[in-house]
Design a protein around this motif. Sequence first.
Motif, mmCIF file in Angstrom:
data_model
loop_
_atom_site.group_PDB
_atom_site.id
_atom_site.type_symbol
_atom_site.label_atom_id
_atom_site.label_comp_id
_atom_site.label_asym_id
_atom_site.label_seq_id
_atom_site.Cartn_x
_atom_site.Cartn_y
_atom_site.Cartn_z
ATOM 1 N N LEU A 219 0.829 -1.206 0.000
ATOM 2 C CA LEU A 219 0.000 0.000 0.000
ATOM 3 C C LEU A 219 0.863 1.256 0.000
ATOM 4 O O LEU A 219 0.647 2.178 -0.794
ATOM 5 C CB LEU A 219 -0.942 -0.038 1.210
ATOM 6 N N VAL A 220 1.859 1.292 0.875
ATOM 7 C CA VAL A 220 2.738 2.459 0.944
ATOM 8 C C VAL A 220 3.589 2.566 -0.321
ATOM 9 O O VAL A 220 3.763 3.662 -0.884
ATOM 10 C CB VAL A 220 3.629 2.399 2.200
ATOM 11 N N ASP A 221 4.117 1.438 -0.784
ATOM 12 C CA ASP A 221 4.975 1.471 -1.976
ATOM 13 C C ASP A 221 4.214 1.973 -3.204
ATOM 14 O O ASP A 221 4.734 2.784 -3.979
ATOM 15 C CB ASP A 221 5.553 0.085 -2.257
ATOM 16 N N LEU A 222 2.996 1.491 -3.406
ATOM 17 C CA LEU A 222 2.206 1.956 -4.549
ATOM 18 C C LEU A 222 1.884 3.441 -4.425
ATOM 19 O O LEU A 222 1.893 4.165 -5.425
ATOM 20 C CB LEU A 222 0.917 1.142 -4.662
ATOM 21 N N THR A 223 1.613 3.882 -3.218
ATOM 22 C CA THR A 223 1.338 5.302 -3.011
ATOM 23 C C THR A 223 2.580 6.127 -3.321
ATOM 24 O O THR A 223 2.502 7.177 -3.977
ATOM 25 C CB THR A 223 0.860 5.549 -1.565
ATOM 26 N N HIS A 224 3.736 5.658 -2.872
ATOM 27 C CA HIS A 224 4.993 6.332 -3.200
ATOM 28 C C HIS A 224 5.202 6.409 -4.709
ATOM 29 O O HIS A 224 5.675 7.427 -5.242
ATOM 30 C CB HIS A 224 6.175 5.580 -2.588
ATOM 31 N N GLU A 225 4.872 5.343 -5.403
ATOM 32 C CA GLU A 225 5.126 5.281 -6.843
ATOM 33 C C GLU A 225 4.187 6.185 -7.638
ATOM 34 O O GLU A 225 4.590 6.761 -8.652
ATOM 35 C CB GLU A 225 4.981 3.833 -7.337
ATOM 36 N N LEU A 226 2.941 6.330 -7.195
ATOM 37 C CA LEU A 226 1.938 6.979 -8.024
ATOM 38 C C LEU A 226 1.577 8.405 -7.609
ATOM 39 O O LEU A 226 1.174 9.207 -8.460
ATOM 40 C CB LEU A 226 0.668 6.121 -8.047
#
Length: 267
Positions: free
Chosen positions: A121-128
């Motif tokens: 969840l955090v990684d996808l938020t960081h990416e997008l």
Amino acid sequence: MSTALTAPATALVTGASSGLGTEFASQLAARGHDLVLVARSGDRLQELAAELSSAHGVKTHVVVQDLAQPDAGRKVARELADRSLQIDLLVNNAGFGTAGRFEEIEPERDHDMLMVNVVALVDLTHELVPGMVERGKGAVLNVGSTAGYQPSPYLTVYSASKTFVLNFSLALRQEYRGRGVRVTAVCPGPVETKFFQVVGTRNAAVAGSFTTVEPVVRTALKALDRDRAYVTPGFANAITAHLNPRRPRNLVAWVGERICRKALRPE
């Protein structure tokens, strides 16, 4: 005044192969959003993508990815870049739970749960999110749980992961207020999905009343449209969640232990 995203905005939905994820995809497609569907189940995603594209005339894309794997978020982002896909709405829906006495739960299971519920969840938020900030518009909708409002013994790691989701969402929302990116958390009570099959017992629904996926998703999207910080779908669930004491913390945990003992009982 509604701040709803307008078509042809593209939404990415994790955990889209069943339950709330499928319903998020369906309701977003009905709104005219193009979709990126992410889950482990490639066949089911392809079937859903074809159904929604045919029914609503939207573009659908499938990314098969196990979010419990290391660097899952970055792998999804690389796939999006390779296909030149821009995401305007990120729906971090994927997640699962465990229940029982802490020492009796397989450590690997709790680890995988944290990878999906928190790390991916955090990684996808960081990416997008950086792309959303650069464009001056976008939104993130994170799926939490009423279990995240307080310590929940016997749902210990799961409830802690959902507390993270709620606090992460609230803090992130404040960072991006006035910068064009909205962040909302939806914290449902028990929902009729495969969640409790995966947990292993419906008794893990220790409080609140069961509901179905349609009103939960409808309420979540309406809250996002209205730029609400968080929402608890269902009047009974909202009352139950917010009647829980917040202080002192040790008392809250004591009360929670007595309520959550239900999760230990066989069905």
